[in-house]
Enzyme design. Structure first.
Site, PDB file in Angstrom:
ATOM      1  CE  LYS A  26      -3.227   2.452   2.835  1.00 44.90           C
ATOM      2  NZ  LYS A  26      -3.515   2.596   4.246  1.00 44.90           N
ATOM      3  CG  ASP A  77      -8.176   4.073   2.277  1.00 46.87           C
ATOM      4  OD1 ASP A  77      -9.129   3.733   1.529  1.00 46.87           O
ATOM      5  OD2 ASP A  77      -8.116   5.176   2.825  1.00 46.87           O
TER       6      ASP A  77
END
Ligand code: SF4
Length: 233
Positions: free
Chosen positions: A134, A152
């Site tokens: 991420k 997210d």
């Protein structure tokens, strides 16, 4: 009963491949200011900000980095102070011991293997200690050449509500989104969902009555209400 509502809702909005571009375009109109909320002035500051943002808010990170970046300008600066001093300087972002360890490991590798620069390729970013997919995705995307889609908590929730994925695992959600969202939108797509998730499609109580996606969203409360009342008639 619930199953039939879901099936009816999916039929109502149509296939996701037809909906995805209108969804993105409407969100672009609705949130023209949707960009990363972290503040940074260089690639190194971007990397540090994203690393610090794990398990905390961007607002909190910005508060900490405002002072941090005045003191730490180069990778060497993060190694020149005692560990406890760096821990104290980032303490307010939470998990400060792990984050300090990750920052110091990353700075060491940047100096030893990348001439003190943040590498461009995602494969290299993923080698840095404490840099997960991420984080690497955000860094690459912000530099203008997204190779994936950042997932997210907001991106996950909205992708599910909008019927763009049936997955729960972020890696699988990203795979679905990458196969669906045209590449030209990969940079901006997560920001659009994040901002829409904060302003309108809120976790506990989505404001469907204010949402520009109602007719494209199988989870819309307004449309579900319509379906339910039709079903009961
Ligand atoms: S219609 Fe409702 S559930 Fe769907 S995206 Fe908008 S706010 Fe979220």
């Amino acid at each position: 009963m619930a199953r039939s509502y879901v099936a009816e809702a999916r039929r109502r909005v149509g296939p996701k491949r037809k909906r995805i571009v209108p969804i993105v375009e409407r969100l672009l109109d609705e949130h023209p200011d949707a960009t990363i909320a972290l503040r940074f002035g260089s690639d190194l500051e971007l990397l540090v900000s994203v690393m610090l943002s794990a398990q905390t808010t961007d607002v909190n990170v910005n508060r900490v980095t405002e002072r941090l970046f005045r003191k730490y300008k180069r990778p060497e600066d993060y190694l020149a102070v005692p560990v406890e001093e760096l821990e104290n300087d980032i303490r307010a972002t939470g998990f400060f011991r792990q984050k300090t360890k990750a920052l110091r490991g990353t700075m060491t590798m940047l100096i030893e293997e990348y001439d003190g620069r943040v590498p461009d390729r995602i494969e290299d970013l993923l080698r840095l200690p404490g840099v997960a997919r991420k984080t690497a995705n955000v860094v690459v995307a912000e530099r203008g050449d997204a190779v994936g889609i950042v997932v997210d908590t907001h991106v996950r929730r909205l992708s599910q509500r909008l019927g763009l994925t049936r997955q729960d695992d972020p890696v699988k959600i990203e795979r679905d989104l990458v196969g669906l969202v045209p590449r030209r939108y990969w940079n901006v797509f997560p920001h659009l969902l994040i901002w829409h998730g904060r302003r309108v499609c809120i976790a506990r109580s989505p404001r469907c009555e204010e949402c520009v996606l109602t007719d494209l969203c199988p989870a819309s409360r307004l449309e579900i209400g319509t379906v339910a009342s039709h079903g009961g008639a």
